[in-house]
Scaffold this active site. Structure first.
Site, mmCIF file in Angstrom:
data_model
loop_
_atom_site.group_PDB
_atom_site.id
_atom_site.type_symbol
_atom_site.label_atom_id
_atom_site.label_comp_id
_atom_site.label_asym_id
_atom_site.label_seq_id
_atom_site.Cartn_x
_atom_site.Cartn_y
_atom_site.Cartn_z
ATOM 1 N N LYS A 121 -17.641 40.673 -13.582
ATOM 2 C CA LYS A 121 -18.202 40.324 -12.112
ATOM 3 C C LYS A 121 -17.089 39.492 -11.893
ATOM 4 O O LYS A 121 -17.106 38.321 -12.831
ATOM 5 C CB LYS A 121 -19.303 39.411 -12.107
ATOM 6 C CG LYS A 121 -19.499 39.046 -10.924
ATOM 7 C CD LYS A 121 -20.278 38.091 -10.861
ATOM 8 C CE LYS A 121 -20.252 36.748 -10.276
ATOM 9 N NZ LYS A 121 -19.095 36.485 -9.216
ATOM 10 N N GLU A 147 -16.245 29.361 -21.616
ATOM 11 C CA GLU A 147 -14.480 28.807 -21.067
ATOM 12 C C GLU A 147 -14.415 27.885 -20.262
ATOM 13 O O GLU A 147 -15.001 28.613 -18.654
ATOM 14 C CB GLU A 147 -13.328 29.746 -20.665
ATOM 15 C CG GLU A 147 -12.779 30.777 -21.984
ATOM 16 C CD GLU A 147 -11.977 29.810 -22.675
ATOM 17 O OE1 GLU A 147 -11.747 28.999 -23.176
ATOM 18 O OE2 GLU A 147 -11.952 30.547 -24.546
ATOM 19 N N CYS A 192 -8.511 24.528 -14.407
ATOM 20 C CA CYS A 192 -9.210 23.763 -15.456
ATOM 21 C C CYS A 192 -8.004 22.659 -16.861
ATOM 22 O O CYS A 192 -8.699 21.797 -17.336
ATOM 23 C CB CYS A 192 -9.676 24.753 -16.511
ATOM 24 S SG CYS A 192 -8.473 25.901 -17.192
ATOM 25 N N GLU A 207 -14.920 16.502 -13.251
ATOM 26 C CA GLU A 207 -13.677 17.206 -13.071
ATOM 27 C C GLU A 207 -13.482 17.415 -11.023
ATOM 28 O O GLU A 207 -14.516 17.484 -10.776
ATOM 29 C CB GLU A 207 -14.063 18.337 -13.545
ATOM 30 C CG GLU A 207 -12.486 19.764 -13.565
ATOM 31 C CD GLU A 207 -13.484 21.174 -14.330
ATOM 32 O OE1 GLU A 207 -14.892 21.325 -13.547
ATOM 33 O OE2 GLU A 207 -12.545 21.371 -14.600
HETATM 34 P P1 NAD Z 1 -18.426 28.671 -11.527
HETATM 35 O O1 NAD Z 1 -19.018 28.371 -12.604
HETATM 36 O O2 NAD Z 1 -18.961 28.479 -10.112
HETATM 37 O O3 NAD Z 1 -18.517 30.677 -10.980
HETATM 38 C C1 NAD Z 1 -17.757 30.840 -12.498
HETATM 39 C C2 NAD Z 1 -18.732 32.361 -12.065
HETATM 40 O O4 NAD Z 1 -19.801 32.416 -12.532
HETATM 41 C C3 NAD Z 1 -18.559 33.094 -10.783
HETATM 42 O O5 NAD Z 1 -18.335 34.238 -10.953
HETATM 43 C C4 NAD Z 1 -19.729 33.100 -10.637
HETATM 44 O O6 NAD Z 1 -19.818 33.635 -9.186
HETATM 45 C C5 NAD Z 1 -20.737 32.982 -11.867
HETATM 46 N N1 NAD Z 1 -22.245 32.493 -11.401
HETATM 47 C C6 NAD Z 1 -22.525 31.629 -10.743
HETATM 48 N N2 NAD Z 1 -23.921 32.367 -10.725
HETATM 49 C C7 NAD Z 1 -24.205 31.944 -11.641
HETATM 50 C C8 NAD Z 1 -25.012 32.593 -12.838
HETATM 51 N N3 NAD Z 1 -26.599 31.982 -12.801
HETATM 52 N N4 NAD Z 1 -24.978 33.538 -13.522
HETATM 53 C C9 NAD Z 1 -24.098 34.119 -13.442
HETATM 54 N N5 NAD Z 1 -23.105 33.978 -13.273
HETATM 55 C C10 NAD Z 1 -22.926 33.144 -11.899
HETATM 56 O O7 NAD Z 1 -17.049 28.479 -11.107
HETATM 57 P P2 NAD Z 1 -15.469 28.597 -10.316
HETATM 58 O O8 NAD Z 1 -16.082 27.271 -9.156
HETATM 59 O O9 NAD Z 1 -15.691 29.851 -10.031
HETATM 60 O O10 NAD Z 1 -14.834 28.057 -11.524
HETATM 61 C C11 NAD Z 1 -13.878 26.550 -11.295
HETATM 62 C C12 NAD Z 1 -14.713 26.192 -13.018
HETATM 63 O O11 NAD Z 1 -13.784 26.922 -14.047
HETATM 64 C C13 NAD Z 1 -14.065 24.671 -13.179
HETATM 65 O O12 NAD Z 1 -15.145 24.695 -13.682
HETATM 66 C C14 NAD Z 1 -12.696 25.219 -14.211
HETATM 67 O O13 NAD Z 1 -12.702 24.528 -14.987
HETATM 68 C C15 NAD Z 1 -13.608 26.802 -14.665
HETATM 69 N N6 NAD Z 1 -12.809 26.981 -15.507
HETATM 70 C C16 NAD Z 1 -11.981 27.195 -17.011
HETATM 71 C C17 NAD Z 1 -11.200 27.855 -17.398
HETATM 72 C C18 NAD Z 1 -11.173 27.581 -18.826
HETATM 73 O O14 NAD Z 1 -10.280 28.569 -19.440
HETATM 74 N N7 NAD Z 1 -11.561 26.943 -19.901
HETATM 75 C C19 NAD Z 1 -10.174 28.746 -16.625
HETATM 76 C C20 NAD Z 1 -10.711 28.414 -15.016
HETATM 77 C C21 NAD Z 1 -12.178 27.754 -14.542
#
Ligand code: NAD
Length: 503
Positions: free
Chosen positions: A189, A264, A298, A396
């Protein structure tokens, strides 16, 4: 040349309508609903995507389950899976420009940067292909003459792979090839903001000959059906990359059915610099670390922890280099920093900057919107006089904002570095090996860069400690992460009766 690059209208671009890959076929959402995506850099619609429902998610899981329980994928020779992964890598390479274009228009990141991400992804698929053939268990021939012990490595089963918007193709490539190498099946997803390249990958998987149901890809909002992906009893593992908040709730749901999780999550990464460092190299890394991917990363080096004796010099040099950063049209190959992902996120970044000012920080550079005629662009921003207790020092921001903090002695630098809930990555800059080692060993982070920043290669594991995550991706154990062990305890010869042993 100006360092602001005005975006060009996406003339002639016809936004495709994407389907979802469920049970080996391209399908519409059961609700018939779709959503569209506005290019953050250009403001035009760049794609229409199916809005998956709970029923779609369940169909995708059922397909992955069937493919795992009865299909050929987990049962075939690892050599065949390896060959398949190599084929996918070749197809990605052949479609490199197309994939880069999709990620660029949907996420607003610069095309040249995305091309390097796709090259990195190709390398990862090939690395996973090589690891597929190295998976093995253990045997024990030292347990006495009647016992032979064998520990099998088995694919864990169905994996829900959930990815964020900021590195769409790279992050799915950090998960899926390893899960496939292990023999797992998956439901993928992507983020609702940048699904195009992952859905396109689905076609490449089919072209490479993927058996039905091994990979299912559904699009739409996690808030609508995410709980099914993380909670359904037919899913065995969750591999999630995203925010710490969503990751925590996903883990809580996964716990109800005792699933393995790999998380992650967010970061607030410190770059610590001492007076004896190569300051030119540091200043370059500070600007790169702060503004790369518009800070929507991130790994962003968003906290500079600078020795007080060099703080003025370093701030001036960072400001002067920041002014040269080329911000603008993501599709222009000259661009270094593209657009902010959504207007809502732009507001969030702006409110962090406003809050920092209220708390006593100073905006040494930027802090405002760049009006480039279309799209949401933020000026590279430097905050000075930042104190560890301020929000911008430990939350962040996910924007092109660098916070500069100062320290007097080494232990203070470490205390500041470790003062957030996060522990993803860190870097230390000094010519003194003892200083580098002391900081590297003392900082709580999954990765520490010494006299460099954000370098990576598939051989080196990546992941966070504290609330930056759980588990590691990449590295030689990455295929093993998608497996579970099974113990075979084999008795040789006549077994001693229970009655005899109790006599
Ligand atoms: P997010 O947590 O809003 O969304 C991530 C994914 O989760 C999306 O596909 C979203 O649709 C899905 N999601 C949302 N609600 C959900 C639920 N209830 N159950 C399951 N899935 C759900 O994050 P974002 O805004 O897309 O990305 C930014 C974040 O990701 C930042 O905090 C960043 O630091 C982190 N990030 C971490 C890494 C790493 O490797 N540590 C890499 C990239 C991004």
């Amino acid at each position: 040349m100006s360092h602001y690059i005005t975006p060009k209208i996406l003339a002639g671009y016809v936004a495709p309508e994407y389907m979802m890959l469920i049970d080996g076929a391209w399908q519409k959402s059961q609700s018939g609903e779709t959503s569209s995506r506005l290019a953050p850099g250009h403001g035009t619609i760049v794609g229409r995507y199916q809005s998956a429902t709970v029923a779609d998610a369940k169909l995708a899981i059922a397909s992955a389950r069937k493919a795992f329980d009865h299909g050929p994928w987990p049962r075939m020779k690892a050599a065949e899976r390896s060959k398949f992964l190599h084929k996918v890598a070749d197809l990605i390479e052949q479609n490199r420009e197309k994939i880069a274009h999709l990620d660029t228009i949907e996420s607003g990141k610069p095309i040249q940067q995305v091309l390097s991400e796709i090259d990195g992804a190709i390398d990862i698929w090939r690395y996973a292909a090589s690891l597929a053939r190295t998976l093995y268990g253990e045997s024990y021939n030292n347990l006495g003459e009647h016992t032979l012990g064998i520990v099998l490595r088995e694919p864990i089963g169905v994996v829900s792979i959930i990815t964020p918007w900021n590195f769409p193709f790279l992050i799915v490539s950090q998960k899926l090839p390893f899960a496939l190498a292990a023999g797992c099946t998956a439901v993928v997803k992507p983020s609702e903001l940048s699904s195009g390249s992952t859905l396109f990958l689905g076609q490449l998987l089919l072209d490479a000959g993927l058996p039905t149901g091994v990979v299912n890809i559904i699009s739409g909002k996690g808030a609508v059906f995410g709980d099914v992906l993380t909670g359904d009893a037919d899913v065995d593992m969750i591999s999630f990359t995203g925010s710490t908040g969503v990751g925590c709730s996903a883990m809580a749901i996964a716990a109800r059915t005792m699933k393995k999780v790999s998380m992650e999550l967010g970061g607030k990464n410190p770059q610590i610099v001492f007076p004896d460092a190569d300051l030119e190299a540091f200043v370059d890394a500070a600007v790169f670390g702060g503004y790369f991917n518009a800070g929507e990363c991130c790994n962003a080096g968003s906290r500079l922890i600078v020795h007080e004796s060099i703080v003025e010099n370093v701030t001036d040099r960072i400001a002067s280099l920041s002014k040269r950063v080329r911000v603008g049209d993501p599709l222009n190959p000259e661009t270094q920093v593209g657009a902010i992902i959504t207007p809502l996120h732009f507001e969030k970044i702006s409110s962090y900057i406003a809050g920092a000012k209220e708390e006593g920080a100073e905006v040494a550079l930027g802090g405002e919107r760049l009006d480039l005629g279309m799209g949401d662009y933020m000026a590279p921003t430097i905050l000075t006089n930042v104190k560890p207790e301020m929000k911008v020092a430990h939350e962040e921001i996910f924007g092109p904002v660098i916070s500069i903090l100062k320290f007097e002695i080494k232990t203070e630098a470490l205390d500041i570095a470790n003062s957030t809930q996060f522990g993803l990555s860190a870097s230390v800059w000094s010519k003194d090996i003892d200083t580098c080692l002391e900081i590297s060993r003392g900082v709580r982070a999954g990765t520490v860069w010494v006299n460099t920043f954000m370098d990576g290669t598939p051989e080196l594991p990546f992941g966070g400690v504290k609330q930056s995550g759980l588990g590691r991706e990449l590295g030689r154990h990455s295929v093993e992460d998608y497996t579970e062990s099974k113990t075979l305890n084999i008795h040789q010869g006549a077994r001693t009766s229970w009655w005899v042993s109790n006599a």
